[in-house]
Design a protein around this motif. Sequence first.
Motif, short mmCIF file in Angstrom:
data_model
loop_
_atom_site.label_atom_id
_atom_site.label_comp_id
_atom_site.label_asym_id
_atom_site.label_seq_id
_atom_site.Cartn_x
_atom_site.Cartn_y
_atom_site.Cartn_z
N UNK A 102 0.75 -1.13 0.10
CA UNK A 102 0.18 -0.03 0.01
C UNK A 102 0.95 1.23 0.04
N UNK A 103 2.03 1.24 0.91
CA UNK A 103 2.68 2.52 0.73
C UNK A 103 3.58 2.61 -0.56
N UNK A 104 3.79 1.72 -1.35
CA UNK A 104 4.60 1.59 -2.49
C UNK A 104 3.68 2.39 -3.58
N UNK A 119 1.44 -8.61 -7.28
CA UNK A 119 2.14 -9.24 -6.08
C UNK A 119 1.22 -9.42 -4.99
N UNK A 120 0.63 -7.92 -4.62
CA UNK A 120 -0.02 -7.80 -3.26
C UNK A 120 -1.08 -8.75 -3.41
N UNK A 121 -2.09 -8.82 -4.49
CA UNK A 121 -3.31 -9.63 -4.41
C UNK A 121 -2.90 -11.15 -4.44
N UNK A 122 -1.53 -11.64 -4.94
CA UNK A 122 -1.33 -12.81 -4.71
C UNK A 122 -0.19 -13.26 -3.47
N UNK A 123 0.01 -12.32 -2.79
CA UNK A 123 1.01 -12.51 -1.53
C UNK A 123 2.28 -12.89 -2.04
N UNK A 167 9.24 -5.63 -0.30
CA UNK A 167 7.90 -5.21 -0.19
C UNK A 167 7.22 -6.49 -0.18
N UNK A 168 5.93 -6.19 0.90
CA UNK A 168 5.18 -7.25 1.35
C UNK A 168 3.97 -6.85 2.19
N UNK A 169 3.14 -7.98 1.99
CA UNK A 169 1.93 -7.35 2.80
C UNK A 169 2.10 -7.32 4.37
N UNK A 170 1.42 -6.74 5.01
CA UNK A 170 1.31 -6.69 6.51
C UNK A 170 2.78 -6.02 6.94
N UNK A 171 3.63 -5.21 6.09
CA UNK A 171 4.87 -4.59 6.51
C UNK A 171 4.63 -3.04 7.19
#
Length: 240
Positions: free
Chosen positions: A187-189, A205-209, A236-240
């Motif tokens: 989200x930040x990116x 990438x976000x939607x597919x983790x 860069x990842x989810x929940x970062x």
Amino acid sequence: MTRPRFNRILLKLSGEVLMGSGQFGIDPAMCDRVAREIKAARGEGHEVCVVVGGGNIFRGVAGAAAGFERASADYMGMLATVMNALAMQNALEQIGVETRVQSAIPMASVCEPYIRRRAVRHMEKGRVVIFAAGTGSPFFTTDTTAALRAAEMGCEALFKGTSVDGVYDADPKKVPTAKRYDTLGFGRVLADDLKVMDASAVALCRDNNIPIVVFNIRDEGNLAAVLAGEGVSTIVQNNA
């Protein structure tokens, strides 16, 4: 910081990386060095597939800006990626790494057509699969292709090899005090338009983790180091 271990990865290489120190074209010495990076990663038990760009030969967006019709310019760029893929295949096989090139634009005389199940089987057999010709359609970047193929191959991470050692809050080549991020959220990116990859690739990438790991491929040994959790990079990842 310690990184999780990723067993199956997709390595995204820009065409510019394959130029080496030149201004245009393909540098065989650079292809050989990148090939050795990939071989070292495989030696540590990682499964690797690769997406290559074509900007060292022809970039579709630049061609369109110069007056080419956009779709035609993009197809030209896709063909450039096939040349780069064949160069990387040659470099890998010269050092004993079995490979397959799969092109989204069929050209049976030089490589296989892209078939997802066949590509997965090649990886299961220990081959490096190099994906060429983007998605096969204009208006999509090789960043988006990398995210798409990473999802299709069941990759645990997308490694983007660049000329900088991660993602910064400003251009480190212009701003000496630029701060490098260790981790970032998708989200930040997207919100800050940090130019990690294009927005559609980041969202995919976000939607597919699928984490995106940005590192400097030009530093010798860096791919293996980052895979081992020792090198400098940004994830860069989810929940970062």
